[in-house]
Each structure stands twice: as structure tokens, then as C-alpha cells.
Design an enzyme around this catalytic site. Structure first.
Site, PDB file in Angstrom:
ATOM      1  N   ARG A   9      25.023  58.677 -34.331  1.00 20.22           N
ATOM      2  CA  ARG A   9      26.052  57.835 -34.952  1.00 20.22           C
ATOM      3  C   ARG A   9      26.160  58.227 -36.418  1.00 20.22           C
ATOM      4  O   ARG A   9      25.383  57.775 -37.254  1.00 20.22           O
ATOM      5  CB  ARG A   9      25.682  56.357 -34.789  1.00 20.22           C
ATOM      6  CG  ARG A   9      25.735  55.900 -33.337  1.00 20.22           C
ATOM      7  CD  ARG A   9      24.963  54.620 -33.092  1.00 20.22           C
ATOM      8  NE  ARG A   9      23.528  54.866 -33.141  1.00 20.22           N
ATOM      9  CZ  ARG A   9      22.619  54.168 -32.458  1.00 20.22           C
ATOM     10  NH1 ARG A   9      23.000  53.196 -31.660  1.00 20.22           N
ATOM     11  NH2 ARG A   9      21.332  54.439 -32.581  1.00 20.22           N
TER      12      ARG A   9
ATOM     13  N   HIS B 104      23.631  44.583 -34.339  1.00 22.06           N
ATOM     14  CA  HIS B 104      23.335  45.653 -35.288  1.00 22.06           C
ATOM     15  C   HIS B 104      21.841  45.745 -35.576  1.00 22.06           C
ATOM     16  O   HIS B 104      21.228  46.819 -35.523  1.00 22.06           O
ATOM     17  CB  HIS B 104      24.115  45.417 -36.587  1.00 22.06           C
ATOM     18  CG  HIS B 104      23.843  46.441 -37.652  1.00 22.06           C
ATOM     19  ND1 HIS B 104      22.844  46.283 -38.596  1.00 22.06           N
ATOM     20  CD2 HIS B 104      24.423  47.642 -37.908  1.00 22.06           C
ATOM     21  CE1 HIS B 104      22.827  47.346 -39.382  1.00 22.06           C
ATOM     22  NE2 HIS B 104      23.774  48.175 -38.998  1.00 22.06           N
TER      23      HIS B 104
ATOM     24  N   CYS C 206      25.090  56.173 -22.954  1.00 24.82           N
ATOM     25  CA  CYS C 206      24.376  56.273 -24.231  1.00 24.82           C
ATOM     26  C   CYS C 206      24.272  54.927 -24.927  1.00 24.82           C
ATOM     27  O   CYS C 206      23.866  54.856 -26.085  1.00 24.82           O
ATOM     28  CB  CYS C 206      25.055  57.284 -25.157  1.00 24.82           C
ATOM     29  SG  CYS C 206      26.757  56.859 -25.577  1.00 24.82           S
TER      30      CYS C 206
ATOM     31  N   GLY D 256      29.578  54.300 -23.321  1.00 20.87           N
ATOM     32  CA  GLY D 256      28.933  53.426 -24.302  1.00 20.87           C
ATOM     33  C   GLY D 256      28.880  52.017 -23.756  1.00 20.87           C
ATOM     34  O   GLY D 256      29.840  51.244 -23.886  1.00 20.87           O
TER      35      GLY D 256
ATOM     36  N   ARG E 178      28.594  61.796 -32.464  1.00 22.42           N
ATOM     37  CA  ARG E 178      29.760  60.915 -32.393  1.00 22.42           C
ATOM     38  C   ARG E 178      30.460  60.894 -33.741  1.00 22.42           C
ATOM     39  O   ARG E 178      29.828  60.653 -34.774  1.00 22.42           O
ATOM     40  CB  ARG E 178      29.362  59.506 -31.986  1.00 22.42           C
ATOM     41  CG  ARG E 178      30.546  58.571 -31.798  1.00 22.42           C
ATOM     42  CD  ARG E 178      30.109  57.170 -31.424  1.00 22.42           C
ATOM     43  NE  ARG E 178      29.544  56.442 -32.558  1.00 22.42           N
ATOM     44  CZ  ARG E 178      29.056  55.202 -32.493  1.00 22.42           C
ATOM     45  NH1 ARG E 178      29.051  54.575 -31.325  1.00 22.42           N
ATOM     46  NH2 ARG E 178      28.568  54.617 -33.560  1.00 22.42           N
TER      47      ARG E 178
ATOM     48  N   ASP F  22      29.664  48.441 -26.041  1.00 18.23           N
ATOM     49  CA  ASP F  22      31.040  47.986 -26.218  1.00 18.23           C
ATOM     50  C   ASP F  22      31.733  47.760 -24.882  1.00 18.23           C
ATOM     51  O   ASP F  22      32.568  46.858 -24.751  1.00 18.23           O
ATOM     52  CB  ASP F  22      31.827  48.995 -27.055  1.00 18.23           C
ATOM     53  CG  ASP F  22      31.703  48.715 -28.549  1.00 18.23           C
ATOM     54  OD1 ASP F  22      31.246  47.614 -28.907  1.00 18.23           O
ATOM     55  OD2 ASP F  22      32.046  49.601 -29.352  1.00 18.23           O
TER      56      ASP F  22
END
Length: 859
Positions: free
Chosen positions: A544, A437, A813, A748, A600, A751
Site C-alpha cells: 500500500r 485502520h 489480499c 480486497g 498497489r 472493502d
């Protein structure tokens, strides 16, 4: 003569003379065989510069010398006359890889000293001889250099003392035969290069383990003697800025690079009010030096540093090397050379490493500054920042309000820390990796960030961090975060400011001409979007939306929604969030001015919006007028064993559809408003964490219904595109079915890498360096796209997606989007664009342009 000569020469095993080449304009010479210095000297010879006679010894021959196979030293010296006096310098393939130091005056002996005394005087002759003894003793005989300290006034007496010391230290006389001297010098330099320490040092500079070393043997231009004699170094650009500037020093009665190390005796090159200059004392040689500098720039197509010697007023060019330069200078020199027609634009683009742009975008620790290293973590977001330590977002915001720079230190950051990250100058976390993060948000904000500094401990009670060596840094202490290197430094070292100058922008303009893949930015807020726009991103590839909920009072409204009892109550609370989201999207659309904006829908699990400590829960209970027990119970109910794989993304959108309904309405109402005020807007709505086609069908039905309602209410027709974010292996495998209901698929990779490897990106940093070191993984897969494993899923997804929809738009992305390897992969697979953090857009564009210019067919 001082004493009898030692008879005899070293016994040698002879190898072929093809490994030893006299440098002439027509000699067969190659940098990959003889090294860059040898090749450069040949080019100088071709330009008819006054280069002394030089012989090049190949990589193969030097490797042979290290293993005991000596070349024919007598044949080498035959090029230098009956009484040879030579120097030996290293010639590696890349000058940045270094090599052993030069050794001058090989061939000096008692007889040569006696002869030179007659022509230049005892002091000068002694200085030349003693310099050779000093260097030979230290680098060949491996004696203590302190025993051979050069006196201020060399003489026959001090020379005799040098020779006596050498004999006492080695139990043998100083060698008198030039062949023996040269053989031992060559052997020493070859073995030094092959040694473990030298190999590790050059590997740290990017050299391959088996990098070769060449050597050049060159006739001495002494720089001492009668008339004007001396040595100097000159370059024609500033190494820090790249601006044209005549820089250098000259020292009379000197050799080699003495002028750079003796500030008391060295003089300026050009006329200067502060003192004497070469232009004053030797104007003809100075004028010739300037002419040669211009000639070298034009024909060598590079900014060179030239080492020269003057012997009795005559100029000799000993060497030319590429000017070492900062990232800023790298860009300016390349652009200036292209603007002057010396090199084409394509070559200027190819000459700048993408990392140079990354450094220019941010403040950096001055490489000349001293560094008090506290600990080293993972370099997660480039740039450097200094500030006082704070341990919470509230403290960071308070520091910003007082106008004090701060560094936010956390064990790991959460979405709740975004406000503190906005306020901080840099971020340091104990946990996390390059896609954690803190790292992702830091790169998006252009905020220097170091993560995974696991050797540090946080003492919460004392508000301090404890270092491995026992030092303690408390709240308020000043530290520096270097997100480019991963270093955490004590104090405030000198900094170099960001340099987004006209040369930077010119280079990016040229890169855009050659770039053949789209470059978009990941931008979560209007501020991010403006940064992306400033860097000429071709749109937003990932917005986001959840990050918007942590701004201002929105977090409180979001928490109120989470505690709502039913769908109607949730809708009522979300109605208060709707205008906030709409205004954000309006601003995004206005900033991007008709460029595509991919939004998103809400992705994270709801528990991330709730406090984790009792004090925070107590504040929340007070704000919502609830009992603390009720808040604690709701927080506990929302906790998941593995939230990364829990109710998030499309799963949340299907389970709590009111959230996606609100967001879709905000997007479409913003589309209507922004289209009235500027260029038409066609938003892209992206569904996250898809794994089944039915998920897409359910969400698409509701999104289409919201769009129809907004059109009917406003009387404005608009278009939009609905797509999916492919983050699960199953979505890649079932891409053919999913693509039939999607206009685009954006992979993505953060993940997708986690799920493919079964690794937590927040925890992998604890062992990843060990894995890479032992060869389990070639690179950290969160830092460099794994083209074999994750890449195969991307290829399968792309291929099957095109089967389901031949017009499907493909992109990535994740944070890999700005890396060269990922861009090469996407170009090879025919992807339409990549999207990355705003501050990586220039780096990605340059990488893409370089790949297009070099036209690699495969990765």
C-alpha cells in the site's frame, strides 16, 4: 465398629449393561463413546502396565443417570470383589473440557474402617475414611466444606466427629452400603456435568453444547498403609518450554494428587541435594516408573502426565493424561516426537493449532499473572505490550526518543498516526473493528492492538481515559494492551517472551512441504518486507504505497502537492517525491530477491493527508506560507460525506493522473536499478477500487506509456504485470471484461465486505457482538470471511475472470487472507495465492498445510 450399619440400598432403575464396560485389552472402547480417559486407560492396559481394575460408563449411560436412569450398580461393583473400594473419575471426550472432580475411597464404611485399623493402624484408616466423608459431604450432599476440615492427625475420635457432623447437617446417618454410595456419587457427577454452569464453562473451552461425559470406576490403590506407600504425579517434558525434563512430586502416605498440593510433605522424584527423593527410598518403583514413561511416549505417541500410587513398594498406574502445555511447548513436543520417529511429520504439522504460532510470534501476558482488567475491547493484533499512556503521535515519538515504552491511545487512528504507531509499543482505540485502520496497521507492524473499546471515554482536557467503573487513568499511567484477548489491564503483569526458536522454524519448513497454495505478505515498507522475508513469504501480495507518504518529510511534500494550483505545479512537487518512492521500491525489490512484489497504486482520498484540527491547520499554513483561511477552505473543499465511496483509488488516479504517473515511473526506475544489482525484477502494478473496464483501459494506457519512456531512457528492457484490485461488487460482476486487460485480479476482501454488507468496518464493532450473539451473523464478517455472501461474489468474479482471461492469476489480499476459512475457500476455488500481514504468514502457511494434508474437497 463405631455404630450400627444403615440397612438397605438405593432403589435403582436398571439399564442395559452395554453402557458399562470392563476395560480390558479387547473391550470395545471409543473416546467418542466413553471419553478420552477411558480410552487412554485401555491403551495402558494393552501395554501391560499395572493399572487397577477399571470399569467405563458411557456418555449415554451418564446422561441417563442425570435423568434418573441408573445402571446396575451391583453389577459394576461385582468386578471389585466382596469388599469393594473404588474411585470415580470423569472421562470427557477432550480432557481440556474438564469435568467434576475425582472422588476416592468409595466403599469406606464403619466395618471397613475396623478391618483396616487391624492392618494399617487407626490413623491411616481414619484418614482414608475421613477423606471420603469430606468429599462425599461437599460434592454429593452439598454441605459446607468448612464443616469437614481435615485435621493434621486423623484418629478414631476425629472420624466420629466427622460422622456426627454429617448426621447433624443432613438429619441422616452417613451411608454405609457401597452400592448406595456409588449410586449417589454417579448421580451427583452426572448432574454436575449437565448443569448450566458446567455447560457454559466447557463451551468457553470450545466444547459443543451437547458434549458427553463418561465416568471410570477404578479399584483403589490406597497409597497408605504398611511399607512404602504414597502417591505422585510425573511428566517427562517441561509444560512451558516442551524441553525434555523429569518433573513431578511424590508424597508418602498420600492419595490422588496430594503431592502437587502439599509442598511441605512432598518430595522430589530424582536424587536431589535439596532433600529426599523417590529414587532414594524406592528405587525399584522409580526405575519402573521411568520405563513406563518411555513406553507411554512411544506407544501412546504423546507426552503424558502419569498419576501413580505405590502400595507397600508396588507401583500402580492410576491414570495418564496429555500434558497441558504452552504454545511454545506444543510446537516443540510435536517436532521432537516427529524427529524421534514417534509420529510422522504430517501428524506433527496437524497437531499444532495455528493460534499457537500466533502466540509464539509475540510477547504474551503470562497466564499465571494476576490481571487487573480495566475494560475489554476487540482483539485486533496479537501480542501484549506494556507502556505509559500517550494520546498523540507526537507524544509517542517523544517517548520513544526518551527510551520509554508507551501505549498510543486514540479515539480512532488515521494515516497521520502511522509515525506514532511505529514509535508506540501498543495501540488502544475506542472505535473500530478488526479491519479498521489501527487493526490493519497494527498487524502489519506486529504491534499489539485493541480496538473498539467503546466502554472507555477519553477526557481530552484532563488527558485521561475514564473506565466504566469510574476509574481514571491519566497520561503517563502504565497500562497493558493484550491484543490476543482484547483485554486492557492496569499496571505491568508478568510477560512471556516471543519464542521463534529452532522448533518453530522446523515446523514451518515442514508446513512448506505440504502447502499447496502461495502465501504472500502485505508489506508497505522495507521493514515490513524484511519481516515477510524472514518468515519466508513467497513475495509481496499487497504494498500500500500511500503509507510511504507518511514517513519523515514526505507528508509535508504530499500536502504541498495537494495545495498545488494546477497539473504542472503538481508534477513539479511530485518530482521531489519520485526519488523517495523509487528508493523505497528499490529496497523492497532487493529484500524480496526476485520474488514477486505487487504494488498497489495510491488509494486513499487526499483529505486523509491534511490536519483535522485548527492547530494543525495553522502549522500547515505557516509551512506553506498561506493564510489560515486558505488552508481551511482547501480542507473543507476536499471533505466528503462518505470518503470510503468518494474520490479515492482509481477515481483519484484518473482525476489527478500525475500521481499514478509518478508512482509508475518510480516503480519502473526501481526495477531497472534493482535488476542491475541482483535477481531480475518483474513488478506487479495493481489498480485499486476498479468498478468499470474503461477505468482499467485509461490507467493502463498511461502506465504502459511510462514504462516505454523508462525503457527508452535507460536502455534497459524489463517486464511487468498490470492487474486490478477487486473491491467493489460491480468489479466482481464485470470481471470477464476487466480480466481481458489484466494479468491478475486480487480481491480486497476488506472493502468488498464493507460494500457487500453496507457496513462500515470502523463502526460495525459497536453492534457486531450483539448481532453475532443473536444469530444475525454467524461470525463478524470482517474477522471471518463470509463464504455465503462475499464468497459468492468471489466465486463469480473468479469464474468470470477466467472466462475473460484463462491465464488470469487470482488471489485475495484483504485481512481475511491469513484466516483458515479464507484459505480453505481459495484452495477450493483454485486461487493461486493469499496475502496477509507479515506476522500472519507463518499462521497462514500452517493452516494451508493442514488443509492440504486433510485434503478437504469442499469448504
Amino acid at each position: 465398629m463405631l455404630r450400627p450399619h444403615k440397612a438397605g440400598a438405593a432403589v435403582q432403575k436398571i439399564v442395559t449393561l452395554k453402557e458399562v464396560t470392563l476395560i480390558t485389552p479387547t473391550a470395545s472402547m471409543d473416546a467418542t463413546v466413553h471419553g478420552g480417559r477411558a480410552k487412554c486407560l485401555q491403551r495402558l492396559v494393552c501395554l501391560e502396565m499395572p493399572v487397577p481394575t477399571t470399569v467405563a460408563i458411557s456418555f449415554q449411560a451418564v446422561h441417563g443417570i442425570a435423568t434418573g436412569r441408573m445402571p446396575n450398580v451391583s453389577a459394576i461393583l461385582s468386578h471389585f470383589g466382596e469388599a469393594p473400594l473404588v474411585s470415580v473419575r470423569p472421562s470427557s471426550q477432550d480432557p481440556d473440557w474438564g469435568g467434576p472432580g475425582a472422588i476416592l475411597n468409595i466403599g469406606m464404611n464403619d466395618a471397613r474402617f475396623d478391618a483396616m485399623c487391624e492392618t494399617m493402624g487407626e490413623a491411616a484408616a481414619a484418614a482414608v475414611y475421613m477423606r471420603f466423608i469430606q468429599c462425599y459431604a461437599e460434592h454429593v450432599a452439598r454441605l459446607d466444606p468448612e464443616s469437614f476440615h481435615m485435621p493434621d492427625t486423623p484418629s478414631g475420635e476425629t472420624l466420629h466427629a466427622f460422622l456426627a457432623t454429617y448426621e447433624a447437617e443432613t438429619d441422616e446417618e452417613f451411608p454405609q452400603d457401597p452400592q448406595e454410595q456409588l449410586a449417589e456419587v454417579l448421580r451427583s457427577m452426572a448432574r454436575t456435568w449437565e448443569g448450566t454452569t458446567a455447560r457454559l464453562l466447557r463451551q468457553a473451552k470450545g466444547a459443543p453444547a451437547d458434549a458427553g461425559l463418561g465416568l471410570v470406576v477404578q479399584a483403589m490403590a490406597l497409597g497408605v498403609g504398611a511399607g512404602e506407600c504414597g502417591a505422585g504425579v510425573v511428566q517427562f517434558v517441561d509444560a512451558t518450554t516442551g524441553a525434555p525434563s523429569l518433573i513431578g512430586r511424590y508424597q508418602s502416605q498420600a492419595q490422588g494428587r496430594d503431592a502437587l498440593h502439599d509442598n511441605k510433605r512432598a518430595i522430589y522424584l530424582t536424587k536431589d541435594k535439596r532433600g529426599a527423593a523417590l529414587e532414594d527410598i524406592c528405587p525399584d518403583a522409580f526405575a519402573e516408573l521411568i520405563r513406563i514413561g518411555g513406553l507411554a511416549r512411544k506407544h501412546l505417541r504423546e507426552e503424558m502426565q502419569i498419576e501413580f500410587t505405590i502400595q507397600n513398594g508396588k507401583l500402580h498406574i492410576l491414570d495418564g493424561v496429555r500434558v497441558q502445555r504452552s504454545s511454545r511447548a506444543v510446537v516443540r513436543v510435536a517436532v521432537d516426537l516427529a524427529n524421534d520417529g514417534v509420529i510422522p511429520r504430517e501428524e506433527a504439522v496437524m497437531r499444532v493449532p495455528p493460534s499457537a504460532l500466533s502466540e509464539m510470534l509475540h510477547r504474551q501476558v503470562d497466564p499465571r499473572a494476576s490481571r487487573d482488567l480495566i475494560v475489554r475491547g476487540i482483539a485486533a493484533s496479537p501480542g501484549a505490550a506494556t507502556g505509559r499512556i500517550v494520546f498523540s503521535s507526537n507524544e509517542a515519538q517523544a517517548s520513544a526518543a526518551r527510551g520509554e515504552a508507551c501505549i498510543l491511545v486514540r479515539r480512532e487512528t488515521t494515516p497521520e498516526d502511522i509515525r506514532g504507531m511505529h514509535a508506540a509499543n501498543g495501540v488502544l482505540t475506542m472505535r473500530g473493528g478488526v479491519t479498521s485502520h489501527a487493526a490493519v496497521i497494527g498487524r502489519g507492524l506486529g504491534l499489539p492492538c485493541v480496538v473498539g473499546a467503546s466502554d472507555l471515554e477519553i477526557n481530552a482536557k484532563k488527558h485521561a481515559i475514564i473506565t466504566p467503573d469510574g476509574r481514571s487513568f491519566v497520561e503517563g499511567d502504565v497500562i497493558t494492551v493484550d491484543g490476543t484477548t482484547g483485554d486492557i489491564l492496569a499496571g505491568e503483569p508478568a510477560m512471556l517472551e516471543a519464542a521463534l526458536d529452532e522448533w518453530f522454524r522446523t515446523l514451518l519448513t515442514w508446513a512448506e512441504e505440504f502447502c499447496d497454495i502461495g502465501i504472500r505478505a502485505n508489506a508497505d515498507t522495507p521493514a515490513d518486507a524484511q519481516t515477510a522475508r524472514n518468515f519466508d513469504a513467497q513475495g509481496i501480495g499487497l504494498c500500500r504505497t500511500e503509507h510511504m507518504f507518511f514517513e519523515g518529510d514526505r507528508l509535508g511534500v504530499m500536502r504541498e502537492m495537494i495545495f498545488a494550483d494546477d497539473a504542472d505545479d503538481r508534477r513539479e512537487v511530485l518530482e521531489r517525491l519520485l526519488p523517495m518512492q523509487r528508493s523505497d521500491f528499490v529496497e523492497l525489490f532487493k529484500i524480496m530477491q526476485g520474488l514477486p512484489v505487487c504494488i498497489r497504486l495510491f488509494d486513499p482520498p487526499l483529505h486523509e493527508f491534511l490536519p483535522s484540527d485548527k492547530a494543525g491547520m495553522r502549522d500547515l499554513a505557516e509551512g506553506l506560507d498561506l493564510h489560515l483561511s486558505e488552508v481551511m477552505a482547501r480542507v473543507a473543499a476536499l471533505e466528503e460525506y462518505n470518503p470510503m465511496l468518494g474520490m479515492r483509488g482509481v477515481r483519484l488516479g484518473i482525476s489527478v493522473p500525475e500521481i499514478y504517473d509518478m508512482q509508475a515511473r518510480a516503480i519502473f526506475e526501481a526495477t531497472v536499478v534493482a535488476s542491475r544489482k541482483g535477481d531480475p525484477v518483474a513488478p506487479e502494478v495493481m489498480i485499486p477500487l476498479v468498478s468499470a473496464v474503461r477505468e482499467v483501459e485509461l490507467v493502463k494506457t498511461r502506465i504502459d506509456a511510462v514504462a516505454a519512456a523508462v525503457k527508452a531512457e535507460t536502455g534497459v528492457d524489463f517486464s511487468y504485470r498490470l492487474g486490478v484490485m477487486v473491491e467493489t461488487p460491480r468489479a466482481a460482476l464485470r470481471a470477464e471484461d476487466i480480466a481481458q486487460h489484466a494479468a491478475f485480479m486480487s480481491f480486497g476482501t476488506n472493502d468488498l465486505t464493507q460494500m457487500t454488507y453496507g457496513l462500515s468496518r470502523d463502526d460495525a464493532g459497536r453492534f457486531m457482538s450483539s448481532y453475532v450473539r443473536q444469530g444475525v451473523y454467524a461470525e463478524d464478517p470482517f474477522h471471518t470471511l463470509d463464504v455465503e455472501g462475499v464468497g459468492e461474489l468471489l466465486s463469480i468474479g473468479a469464474e468470470r475472470g477466467r472466462k475473460g482471461n484463462e491465464n488470469i492469476v487470482l488471489s485475495i489480499c484483504g485481512e481475511h487472507g491469513g484466516s483458515r476459512a479464507a484459505i480453505a475457500f481459495c484452495r477450493a476455488r483454485g486461487f493461486d495465492y493469499v496475502s496477509c500481514s507479515p506476522f500472519r504468514v507463518p499462521v497462514a502457511r500452517l493452516s494451508a498445510a493442514q488443509l492440504a494434508i486433510s485434503k478437504p474437497e469442499t469448504i
